[in-house]
Write a protein that holds these residues in place. Structure first.
Motif, short mmCIF file in Angstrom:
data_model
loop_
_atom_site.label_atom_id
_atom_site.label_comp_id
_atom_site.label_asym_id
_atom_site.label_seq_id
_atom_site.Cartn_x
_atom_site.Cartn_y
_atom_site.Cartn_z
N THR A 5 -63.61 -81.29 -13.11
CA THR A 5 -62.39 -80.55 -13.41
C THR A 5 -62.22 -79.25 -12.86
O THR A 5 -63.17 -78.79 -12.45
N ASP A 17 -61.36 -73.59 -14.74
CA ASP A 17 -60.67 -73.22 -15.81
C ASP A 17 -60.25 -73.92 -16.98
O ASP A 17 -59.67 -73.82 -18.04
N ASP A 18 -60.69 -75.34 -16.70
CA ASP A 18 -60.44 -76.30 -17.71
C ASP A 18 -61.71 -77.18 -17.80
O ASP A 18 -61.98 -78.37 -17.37
N THR A 41 -63.55 -78.77 -20.03
CA THR A 41 -63.62 -79.96 -20.76
C THR A 41 -62.54 -80.85 -20.26
O THR A 41 -62.61 -82.23 -20.66
N GLN A 84 -59.42 -81.17 -20.94
CA GLN A 84 -58.46 -81.55 -21.98
C GLN A 84 -57.35 -80.74 -21.95
O GLN A 84 -56.40 -80.69 -22.85
N GLY A 85 -57.22 -79.90 -21.14
CA GLY A 85 -56.05 -79.08 -20.80
C GLY A 85 -54.93 -79.72 -20.46
O GLY A 85 -53.61 -79.44 -21.00
N PHE A 106 -53.24 -80.75 -23.79
CA PHE A 106 -52.52 -79.75 -24.47
C PHE A 106 -51.33 -79.35 -23.80
O PHE A 106 -50.39 -78.85 -24.38
N LEU A 107 -51.29 -79.61 -22.37
CA LEU A 107 -49.91 -79.62 -21.69
C LEU A 107 -49.26 -80.56 -22.26
O LEU A 107 -47.95 -80.55 -22.36
N ALA A 142 -49.51 -74.80 -16.53
CA ALA A 142 -50.73 -75.64 -15.98
C ALA A 142 -51.28 -74.93 -14.66
O ALA A 142 -52.38 -75.02 -14.34
N PHE A 167 -52.35 -70.46 -16.55
CA PHE A 167 -53.63 -70.97 -17.23
C PHE A 167 -54.66 -71.52 -16.06
O PHE A 167 -55.84 -71.78 -16.58
N LEU A 175 -54.91 -74.58 -15.29
CA LEU A 175 -55.84 -75.93 -15.46
C LEU A 175 -55.45 -76.74 -14.21
O LEU A 175 -56.44 -77.73 -14.04
#
Length: 461
Positions: free
Chosen positions: A213, A216-217, A219, A221-222, A225-226, A272, A276, A278
């Motif tokens: 990934t 900055d993401d 896991t 899982q960003g 949450f988006l 995104a 951040f 992502l």
């Protein structure tokens, strides 16, 4: 004897008590909605996330010899349906299947360790994978390095009790291929399954992430949450458009819904990308999927408001929170969930968005068309709901107009029967009947209060 009567306190407190009783009844009636939301959220989230366990999670053993087949069969027998282990001829084929998300882990047997593969299968810990997210950790641990193809490789101690130690220089070590961009939790479970096997072979397990990934993401899982942010922006806007905008014609509310989805998609893309980080590339496609998703939610919610009224918030939360977030695959893929949420994953719009973004950003667009068609299907469903709501609203407005006209006519007849002729003549010359005007004003005021109440309840929740 005094003839002055004392004030009757009971008669003075009577109206106040009646008002309190009515107010209490009103509050208790409206508490039904948040309590139902509490029950629904508990059932959905705990039912989907409380006990994650693999269900036919597809993994592979890489090798074409008998040792690979025996190891795969042994793991299958011990897993009891939790894993679905197959053999893949070579490493390149395993990488290809990982990038197509046909499997979620591939164990490459070292050349010198092939003879001991059968015995190593006895160390497999499938039961430890159930509900496991913590023990395995992320594949990109200390010692990780990046290769030219974008994959990440890490090496660590394989044994849970310190077994294994460091391999001799030049000795082949077992390798586990994963794709954390597809699901970090699935990759963690797979790593926990194959780590004891590597330990039995006396070598550290080399973990290679073939689809990492964004930095900055970590896991992955960003994206989930988006989805949460876009969903809240969408269904909260339904409350405003349906409540405050109820006086507007449905076609104008539909245009507002589509325009709002455009803005929500831009906000989500900004979060995104530039905000951040992502997602670090292909933001245009991400915005397109965000707009499709948001437009579907807004159109369905706007259409449902015609029928559900103040229950619209509960309805859209059921569709786009309770059932949506839990089946999206953002936290656990369907192979880690029970059959109900796994089935929803195949056609629900949240899953279409999450899997579509993953496919577009990390897997070179493989399977993207199917996920986009899922989002288009929900958008079409929203247009259908709007199409059904339009004639229903027209019939309702016609009925309300006829009822108002009838009320005015009844009020005028009552006035005509009770007011003397000269007064009636003067009033006729002056214009509209006061009774009719008062009735219309009262009806308009009641309607406005109802709309404000709906909006306050929806936004408050």
């Amino acid at each position: 004897m005094s003839t002055v009567r004392r004030p009757d306190h009971r008669s003075a407190h009577g109206p106040a008590r009646a008002a309190h009783a009515n107010g209490l009844r009103h509050v208790l009636t409206h508490l039904i909605t948040p309590l139902l939301m509490c029950i629904g959220m508990g059932l959905a989230y705990l039912g989907a996330f409380a006990h994650p366990a693999p269900h036919h999670l597809p993994v592979a053993v890489v090798g074409s010899g008998r040792s690979a087949q025996l190891l795969a069969q042994s793991i299958n027998d011990k897993a009891g349906g939790d894993l679905e282990v197959r053999t893949v001829s070579d490493r390149a084929a395993a990488v290809d299947r990982l990038k197509h998300q046909d499997i979620f882990g591939a164990y490459v047997i070292p050349a010198e360790g092939a003879k001991g593969a059968k015995g190593a299968s006895d160390a497999v810990d499938v039961s430890g994978a159930k509900g496991a997210r913590g023990g395995a950790g992320r594949s990109g641990e200390a010692g990780a390095s990046s290769s030219s193809d974008g994959s990440r490789t890490s090496s660590g101690s394989a044994g849970r009790d310190g077994a294994g130690g460091a391999a001799r220089p030049g000795k082949p070590v077992p390798e586990l291929l994963v794709a954390t961009a597809g699901s970090d939790t699935s990759a963690a479970v797979v790593q926990k399954v194959f780590t004891p096997i590597a330990a039995q072979q006396g070598a550290p397990l080399k973990v290679t992430d073939v689809a990492p990934t964004a930095e900055d993401d970590p896991t992955g899982q960003g994206v989930f949450f988006l989805l949460v942010a876009i969903s809240i922006g969408s269904y909260a806007s339904v409350a405003v458009i349906g409540g405050a905008g109820a006086v507007l014609p449905l076609r104008l509310r539909t245009a507002l819904a589509i325009g709002t989805s455009f803005v929500v998609g831009l906000i989500g893309t900004a979060f995104a990308g530039p905000v951040f980080h992502l997602v670090d590339h292909r933001l245009g496609g991400l915005w397109g999927m965000a707009w499709l998703y948001s437009a579907g939610v807004l159109l369905i919610g706007t259409g449902l408001h015609t029928f559900l009224k103040r229950w619209t918030t509960l309805g859209v939360m059921t569709l786009f929170v309770m059932l949506n977030f839990t089946s999206s695959g953002g936290i656990f893929r369907p192979e880690m969930q029970n059959g109900f949420f796994a089935a929803l994953h195949s056609f629900w719009n949240g899953a279409g968005f999450v899997e579509g973004v993953r496919s577009h950003v990390y897997f070179d667009g493989y399977g993207l068309a199917g996920h986009v068609w899922t989002l288009v299907g929900w958008l079409v469903a929203g247009l259908v709901v709007i199409g059904v709501a339009a004639p229903a609203e027209k019939r309702r407005r016609t009925a309300e107009a006829e009822a108002a006209a009838h009320a005015v006519a009844v009020a005028a007849a009552a006035v005509a029967a009770t007011v003397p002729e000269p007064a009636r003549s003067g009033r006729s010359a002056g214009g509209a009947e006061p009774g009719g005007g008062h009735g219309a004003a009262h009806a308009a005021s009641a309607l406005e209060e109802e709309r404000e109440e709906e909006l306050e309840e929806a936004v408050g929740v």
